[in-house]
Design a protein around this motif. Structure first.
Motif, mmCIF file in Angstrom:
data_model
loop_
_atom_site.group_PDB
_atom_site.id
_atom_site.type_symbol
_atom_site.label_atom_id
_atom_site.label_comp_id
_atom_site.label_asym_id
_atom_site.label_seq_id
_atom_site.Cartn_x
_atom_site.Cartn_y
_atom_site.Cartn_z
ATOM 1 N N ARG A 34 39.343 45.163 44.052
ATOM 2 C CA ARG A 34 38.266 44.537 44.739
ATOM 3 C C ARG A 34 38.944 43.039 45.055
ATOM 4 O O ARG A 34 39.723 42.403 44.627
ATOM 5 N N TRP A 35 38.046 42.451 46.314
ATOM 6 C CA TRP A 35 38.365 41.410 46.804
ATOM 7 C C TRP A 35 38.212 40.209 45.700
ATOM 8 O O TRP A 35 39.020 39.368 45.717
ATOM 9 N N TYR A 36 37.030 40.333 44.805
ATOM 10 C CA TYR A 36 37.172 39.326 43.755
ATOM 11 C C TYR A 36 38.491 39.255 43.001
ATOM 12 O O TYR A 36 38.841 37.927 42.660
ATOM 13 N N GLY A 37 38.955 40.418 42.527
ATOM 14 C CA GLY A 37 40.090 40.288 41.798
ATOM 15 C C GLY A 37 41.544 39.799 42.623
ATOM 16 O O GLY A 37 42.216 39.121 41.780
ATOM 17 N N PHE A 38 41.573 40.132 43.658
ATOM 18 C CA PHE A 38 42.457 39.908 44.499
ATOM 19 C C PHE A 38 42.569 38.267 44.951
ATOM 20 O O PHE A 38 43.658 37.529 44.720
ATOM 21 N N LEU A 39 41.443 37.622 45.036
ATOM 22 C CA LEU A 39 41.044 36.283 45.400
ATOM 23 C C LEU A 39 41.776 35.552 43.867
ATOM 24 O O LEU A 39 42.265 34.402 44.275
ATOM 25 N N ILE A 40 41.115 36.108 42.939
ATOM 26 C CA ILE A 40 41.449 35.384 41.684
ATOM 27 C C ILE A 40 43.069 35.147 41.424
ATOM 28 O O ILE A 40 43.746 34.446 41.137
#
Length: 283
Positions: free
Chosen positions: A23-29
């Motif tokens: 997911r984008w969220y996990g990747f960005l974190i």
């Protein structure tokens, strides 16, 4: 004529192979953490501090900040999660609170400083620019998840929210304030301010006092968060009040009082070890 543009999320999934998805969220974190560690180690080297100390601290920060950010969010949304307890650990779906992360990170930093007998405020000054940069990056996770948006708007810049993600009272409304973008840009401005102060302090070590960068972070970030939170439709509430605005006001007060303590009263901030200037190096 004003240039208009519409933000629309392509979806929360970055890529997917069979049952495995990122997911984008996990990747960005993850990217924010990596960039933050690299930056803080670079800043530590500029102050002749062992960058491995920052690497060790990062482990504590991750273990303290991310669970606390999730716990903070879940507690204020307990009615929802009580019905779906399996989603409590589904952090990859979004649903973390930066104020929870800050509280958890501060507690982890305090414990780390005590164990290693180093200045807490010097550590915080080294990581504050990385934290605000990470916040600027992480806000885009809200964009991909179609969450944390503002009230309806017809401004030339606007965010399209799919019906499934809209509050019931706005189910017929298509466009909302892109508060994720407002906060991301604000955080980038705060990051620039902190970096400027850091390098100014290298040239004027007697004028930049220990803890200043952290206190400026408290004030500057919270000023932006307070007014941006006023636009949001999904705020975590404490009775009739928006919790983020309450904490922002508290952080502003702490920051102002801390700067008064440092520069008007000319006294060092309470610390794990006695420090009066950056000339006293960490191990």
């Amino acid at each position: 004529m004003l240039l208009g543009f519409v933000f629309q999320s392509p979806g929360p999934i970055l890529w997917e192979i069979g049952p495995i998805s990122v997911r984008w969220y996990g990747f960005l974190i993850a990217m924010a953490v990596l960039l933050g560690v690299t930056l803080s180690q670079y800043l530590a080297q500029k102050r002749a501090i062992d960058p491995d100390l920052i690497a060790d601290l990062t482990i504590w920060l991750v273990l303290g900040a991310i669970p606390a950010a999730r716990l903070y969010y879940v507690l204020f949304q307990w009615q929802e999660y009580a019905q779906n307890p399996a989603d409590i650990i589904a952090i990859w779906k979004g649903g973390i609170a930066i104020h929870g992360a800050i509280i958890g990170g501060l507690l982890a930093s305090l414990i780390f400083a005590r164990i290693n007998r180093v200045s807490l405020w010097q550590l915080l000054d080294l990581v504050a620019p990385s934290v605000i940069l990470g916040q600027a990056i992480g806000r885009w996770g809200n964009f991909f998840n179609s969450e944390a948006f503002g009230s309806p708007t017809n401004l030339p810049w606007k965010l399209f929210i799919p019906p499934a993600s809209r509050p019931l009272e706005y189910i017929a409304v298509d466009y909302f304030h892109p508060t994720f973008l407002y906060e991301s840009l604000w955080n980038l401005a705060v990051f620039a301010l902190l970096i400027y102060l850091f390098f100014w302090g290298l040239k004027h070590p007697s004028k930049l006092k220990i803890g200043t960068l952290t206190l400026v972070y408290f004030i500057a970030y919270s000023l932006g968060r307070f007014w941006i939170e006023g636009l949001r439709t999904d705020s975590l509430m404490f009775g009739p009040l928006k919790m983020a605005q309450i904490i922002s006001l508290g952080a502003i007060a702490i920051g102002i009082f801390g700067l008064f303590w440092l520069y008007k009263l000319q006294r060092p901030l309470p610390d794990v070890v006695a420090t009066v200037s950056y000339n006293q190096k960490l191990p």
